[in-house]
Design a protein around this motif. Sequence first.
Motif, PDB file in Angstrom:
ATOM      1  N   ALA A  25       0.913  -1.186  -0.028  1.00  0.00           N
ATOM      2  CA  ALA A  25      -0.187  -0.164  -0.116  1.00  0.00           C
ATOM      3  C   ALA A  25       0.801   1.422  -0.086  1.00  0.00           C
ATOM      4  O   ALA A  25       2.001   1.161   0.492  1.00  0.00           O
ATOM      5  CB  ALA A  25      -0.897  -0.037   1.248  1.00  0.00           C
ATOM      6  N   VAL A  26       0.416   2.433  -0.463  1.00  0.00           N
ATOM      7  CA  VAL A  26       0.942   3.412  -0.340  1.00  0.00           C
ATOM      8  C   VAL A  26       0.041   4.322   0.857  1.00  0.00           C
ATOM      9  O   VAL A  26      -1.164   4.230   0.824  1.00  0.00           O
ATOM     10  CB  VAL A  26       0.805   4.599  -1.791  1.00  0.00           C
ATOM     11  N   TYR A  27       0.844   4.908   1.766  1.00  0.00           N
ATOM     12  CA  TYR A  27       0.311   5.871   2.703  1.00  0.00           C
ATOM     13  C   TYR A  27       0.260   7.307   2.620  1.00  0.00           C
ATOM     14  O   TYR A  27       1.271   7.688   2.510  1.00  0.00           O
ATOM     15  CB  TYR A  27       0.875   5.288   4.189  1.00  0.00           C
ATOM     16  N   VAL A  28      -0.829   7.927   2.725  1.00  0.00           N
ATOM     17  CA  VAL A  28      -0.739   9.354   2.284  1.00  0.00           C
ATOM     18  C   VAL A  28      -0.878   9.972   3.664  1.00  0.00           C
ATOM     19  O   VAL A  28      -1.745   9.680   4.515  1.00  0.00           O
ATOM     20  CB  VAL A  28      -2.026   9.673   1.423  1.00  0.00           C
ATOM     21  N   ASP A  29      -0.131  11.171   3.802  1.00  0.00           N
ATOM     22  CA  ASP A  29      -0.419  11.752   5.088  1.00  0.00           C
ATOM     23  C   ASP A  29      -1.396  12.999   5.114  1.00  0.00           C
ATOM     24  O   ASP A  29      -1.225  13.980   4.424  1.00  0.00           O
ATOM     25  CB  ASP A  29       1.115  12.518   5.196  1.00  0.00           C
ATOM     26  N   ALA A  30      -2.543  12.397   5.335  1.00  0.00           N
ATOM     27  CA  ALA A  30      -3.614  13.428   5.426  1.00  0.00           C
ATOM     28  C   ALA A  30      -3.552  14.455   6.378  1.00  0.00           C
ATOM     29  O   ALA A  30      -3.907  15.669   6.078  1.00  0.00           O
ATOM     30  CB  ALA A  30      -4.874  12.710   5.681  1.00  0.00           C
ATOM     31  N   GLY A  31      -2.703  14.456   7.365  1.00  0.00           N
ATOM     32  CA  GLY A  31      -2.869  15.704   8.262  1.00  0.00           C
ATOM     33  C   GLY A  31      -1.880  16.839   7.810  1.00  0.00           C
ATOM     34  O   GLY A  31      -2.207  17.785   8.038  1.00  0.00           O
ATOM     35  N   GLU A  32      -0.866  16.447   6.649  1.00  0.00           N
ATOM     36  CA  GLU A  32      -0.367  17.473   6.168  1.00  0.00           C
ATOM     37  C   GLU A  32      -1.077  18.046   4.899  1.00  0.00           C
ATOM     38  O   GLU A  32      -0.958  19.146   4.904  1.00  0.00           O
ATOM     39  CB  GLU A  32       1.239  16.952   5.460  1.00  0.00           C
ATOM     40  N   LEU A  33      -1.484  17.117   4.177  1.00  0.00           N
ATOM     41  CA  LEU A  33      -2.450  17.449   3.085  1.00  0.00           C
ATOM     42  C   LEU A  33      -3.485  18.381   3.484  1.00  0.00           C
ATOM     43  O   LEU A  33      -3.981  19.349   2.797  1.00  0.00           O
ATOM     44  CB  LEU A  33      -2.968  16.402   2.447  1.00  0.00           C
ATOM     45  N   LEU A  34      -4.084  18.290   4.590  1.00  0.00           N
ATOM     46  CA  LEU A  34      -5.378  18.800   4.966  1.00  0.00           C
ATOM     47  C   LEU A  34      -5.006  19.318   6.237  1.00  0.00           C
ATOM     48  O   LEU A  34      -5.743  19.297   7.321  1.00  0.00           O
ATOM     49  CB  LEU A  34      -6.770  18.012   4.936  1.00  0.00           C
ATOM     50  N   ASP A  35      -3.748  20.175   6.463  1.00  0.00           N
ATOM     51  CA  ASP A  35      -3.429  20.654   7.699  1.00  0.00           C
ATOM     52  C   ASP A  35      -4.279  21.766   8.435  1.00  0.00           C
ATOM     53  O   ASP A  35      -4.019  21.844   9.511  1.00  0.00           O
ATOM     54  CB  ASP A  35      -2.128  21.218   7.466  1.00  0.00           C
ATOM     55  N   HIS A  36      -5.560  22.159   7.764  1.00  0.00           N
ATOM     56  CA  HIS A  36      -6.341  23.064   8.416  1.00  0.00           C
ATOM     57  C   HIS A  36      -7.422  22.255   9.417  1.00  0.00           C
ATOM     58  O   HIS A  36      -8.183  22.954  10.044  1.00  0.00           O
ATOM     59  CB  HIS A  36      -7.028  24.036   7.374  1.00  0.00           C
ATOM     60  N   ILE A  37      -7.517  21.012   8.954  1.00  0.00           N
ATOM     61  CA  ILE A  37      -8.528  20.388   9.937  1.00  0.00           C
ATOM     62  C   ILE A  37      -7.953  19.602  11.062  1.00  0.00           C
ATOM     63  O   ILE A  37      -6.696  18.831  10.827  1.00  0.00           O
ATOM     64  CB  ILE A  37      -9.138  18.942   8.962  1.00  0.00           C
ATOM     65  N   PRO A  38      -8.169  19.692  12.202  1.00  0.00           N
ATOM     66  CA  PRO A  38      -7.407  19.324  13.346  1.00  0.00           C
ATOM     67  C   PRO A  38      -7.767  17.550  13.664  1.00  0.00           C
ATOM     68  O   PRO A  38      -8.549  17.244  12.973  1.00  0.00           O
ATOM     69  CB  PRO A  38      -8.029  20.165  14.556  1.00  0.00           C
ATOM     70  N   THR A  39      -6.871  17.233  14.376  1.00  0.00           N
ATOM     71  CA  THR A  39      -6.982  15.589  14.343  1.00  0.00           C
ATOM     72  C   THR A  39      -8.278  15.439  14.801  1.00  0.00           C
ATOM     73  O   THR A  39      -8.658  14.284  14.298  1.00  0.00           O
ATOM     74  CB  THR A  39      -5.917  15.250  15.472  1.00  0.00           C
ATOM     75  N   GLU A  40      -8.733  15.930  15.813  1.00  0.00           N
ATOM     76  CA  GLU A  40     -10.024  15.580  16.260  1.00  0.00           C
ATOM     77  C   GLU A  40     -11.247  15.830  15.500  1.00  0.00           C
ATOM     78  O   GLU A  40     -12.303  15.070  15.582  1.00  0.00           O
ATOM     79  CB  GLU A  40     -10.301  16.144  17.740  1.00  0.00           C
ATOM     80  N   ARG A  41     -11.200  16.316  14.181  1.00  0.00           N
ATOM     81  CA  ARG A  41     -12.003  16.256  13.049  1.00  0.00           C
ATOM     82  C   ARG A  41     -11.490  15.425  12.060  1.00  0.00           C
ATOM     83  O   ARG A  41     -12.167  15.435  11.065  1.00  0.00           O
ATOM     84  CB  ARG A  41     -12.170  17.765  12.853  1.00  0.00           C
ATOM     85  N   PHE A  42     -10.722  14.417  12.340  1.00  0.00           N
ATOM     86  CA  PHE A  42     -10.292  13.457  11.413  1.00  0.00           C
ATOM     87  C   PHE A  42     -10.074  13.782   9.990  1.00  0.00           C
ATOM     88  O   PHE A  42     -10.592  13.474   9.041  1.00  0.00           O
ATOM     89  CB  PHE A  42     -11.558  12.092  11.393  1.00  0.00           C
TER      90      PHE A  42
END
Length: 448
Positions: free
Chosen positions: A340-357
């Motif tokens: 698999a390839v793992y995409v870093d969503a936290g970086e790509l969508l860095d305006h969305i906090p972790t608690e908002r998935f």
Amino acid sequence: MRSYKAKAVTPIRLPDREGRIEALDAAGHNVFNLDSDAVYVDLLTDSGTGTMSDEQWAALMRGDEAYAGSSSFARLQSAVSDVMGFEHVIPTHQGRGAENVVYGSLLEEGDVVLNNTHFDTTRAHVANQGAEAVDCPVEGAWDREATGEFLGNFDVAQGREIADEVGAERIPVVVTTITNNSAAGQPVSLANIRETAELADELDAWFVVDACRFAENAHFVKEREPGQGDRALADIAREQLSYADAITMSGKKDALVNIGGFAAIRDDDLFERAKQRAILYEGFPTYGGLAGRDIEAMAVGLREAVDPPYVAERVEQVATLGELLQEAGIPIVTPTGGHAVYVDAGELLDHIPTERFPGQRLVCELYREGAVRGVELGSFAFPGADRPDYVRLAVPRRTYWREHLEHVAETAAAVREQREEYVGLEIVEEPPMKELRHFSARLEPVEE
């Protein structure tokens, strides 16, 4: 050039955008709830979603459906012995059945289980026994920019520290997962497997290997580990498992089948205990919840899995998807793993906090934009765990072609262009066991 050709095909279609939006809303922003015919390129999992060979299809016709003493079981037993080095085999309906059989026989309330990284069902089975699952990943395992050939390794020093804190008597089981699925599918070195087995011996604990992707891991060992390059892939694959007291196996991965799994155990007494548990939960020990035809296909698939051209092409296809995504400006974990390839969503969508998935939001937008289905393996799938918000794009075996991978990359590029428009999500329904909530929970966009 691939070392195989297509013999049967299944038509697929890209649903129109309006249909995708309606399907996602009806699914509660959880792609596990989507119908498969609403998906164009399905990268939700590589578990049981691959394509079987003509030899496997032929083997289906040999299936011995006897309740007890099936000759199909004898052929599986022979394959497990030859390929993996275990004589005692208990077939199960899939990998989580093997986990139930093994961990249900080994764990009690208050126990602690060490693992390089527990995957979701493994963690849930440990919790179900009243035990605590503790991860021991090496430094950089969850760092997208970390460098290293074997970032899936077990941190043995950390394991010793935990044993000193909780007491060795509380740790009856030490586990290594190869490849390390929850740590971006990174491989584990042969040397590290040996060291982890030594740790288990020091603690007087059972050493269990989650062997779902043992062939892919062996490929990385051959390619990357000093002194292993001239060895046969099959020899490396077998040695990896030679240090284990038991293995759990999902045949839906590196046995190349659509259903099935097994546990394999060296100790006679543990084998007998596990066998009795298997009768209770899976079926008689020579069929284990499977049809004889499925066992036949799994026996053939195990032998095909250690064929060097197959494994090299498998890993290469995943790397190709990673390269296409990088060219599209998508932040991924490198080097890519085997499945698999793992995409870093936290970086790509860095305006969305972790608690908002942010990972689950990315999963939804990949579907909305191009009917591509992936899976979140971050704060939504692993509540309370300290790990990045990754999205896994798992490539089924021998199924898709480059054009499909290009569509995935184009879809991700379109999502990237619109990323500032996306808002976070909140859970509105979830099951009692949070370790498994990502399979069925429902979410809604946050209105802020």
